[in-house]
Design a protein around this motif. Structure first.
Motif, PDB file in Angstrom:
ATOM      1  N   GLN A   3       1.098  -1.027   0.383  1.00 64.33           N
ATOM      2  CA  GLN A   3       0.093  -0.213  -0.267  1.00 64.33           C
ATOM      3  C   GLN A   3       0.743   1.576  -0.335  1.00 64.33           C
ATOM      4  O   GLN A   3       0.647   2.698  -0.288  1.00 64.33           O
ATOM      5  N   THR A  23       4.238   6.508  -2.963  1.00 63.48           N
ATOM      6  CA  THR A  23       2.088   6.653  -4.249  1.00 63.48           C
ATOM      7  C   THR A  23       1.869   5.073  -3.358  1.00 63.48           C
ATOM      8  O   THR A  23       2.450   5.041  -2.795  1.00 63.48           O
ATOM      9  N   THR A  24       0.935   5.919  -3.821  1.00 66.58           N
ATOM     10  CA  THR A  24      -0.248   5.026  -2.596  1.00 66.58           C
ATOM     11  C   THR A  24      -1.434   4.159  -3.194  1.00 66.58           C
ATOM     12  O   THR A  24      -1.816   5.378  -4.092  1.00 66.58           O
ATOM     13  N   SER A  25      -2.406   3.024  -3.496  1.00 67.32           N
ATOM     14  CA  SER A  25      -3.041   2.333  -3.626  1.00 67.32           C
ATOM     15  C   SER A  25      -4.944   3.488  -3.120  1.00 67.32           C
ATOM     16  O   SER A  25      -5.457   2.713  -2.719  1.00 67.32           O
ATOM     17  N   THR A  27      -7.249   4.384  -1.026  1.00 67.80           N
ATOM     18  CA  THR A  27      -8.701   5.758  -1.697  1.00 67.80           C
ATOM     19  C   THR A  27      -8.851   6.514  -0.376  1.00 67.80           C
ATOM     20  O   THR A  27      -9.226   7.310  -1.161  1.00 67.80           O
ATOM     21  N   ASP A  76      -2.583  10.712  -5.867  1.00 64.31           N
ATOM     22  CA  ASP A  76      -2.528   9.882  -4.293  1.00 64.31           C
ATOM     23  C   ASP A  76      -0.703   9.614  -4.255  1.00 64.31           C
ATOM     24  O   ASP A  76      -0.220   8.395  -3.741  1.00 64.31           O
TER      25      ASP A  76
END
Length: 114
Positions: A3, A23-25, A27, A76
């Protein structure tokens, strides 16, 4: 399932600059205060900078005036602009929430040496 992903580290001479990215996925990135941390060999991980969801920033004295934290909520992504680097900045750099509540990523190595 990862993540948080840090990138942008490398070898740089004293006085040089690097820009790190996180960076992150997830939400919910845009709703969280975020921070940068670093861990030098033989030392504990330490907090060095944070940024609120709205962009307010705080810095550790060791990096204030040299490093700049920023974020792009639309992507993000969080950044750490590192200027006037010193050998004592050598460490693995990590990102996380401002309280370190998410799972730690692998970090990115920054080495400052002649």
């Amino acid at each position: 399932q990862v993540q948080l992903v840090e990138s942008g580290g490398g070898l740089v001479q004293p006085g040089g600059s690097l820009r790190l990215s996180c960076t992150t996925s997830r939400t919910d990135f845009r709703f969280n205060a975020m921070g940068w941390y670093r861990q030098a060999p033989g030392k504990q991980r330490e907090w060095i900078a944070s940024i609120s969801s709205g962009g307010s920033t705080n810095y550790a004295d060791s990096v204030k005036g040299r490093f700049t934290i920023a974020r792009d909520n639309a992507k993000d992504t969080m950044y750490l602009q590192m200027n006037s680097l010193k050998p004592e900045d050598t460490a693995v750099y990590y990102c996380n929430t401002a309280r370190g509540y998410w799972v730690w990523g692998q970090g990115t190595q920054v080495t400052v040496s002649s």
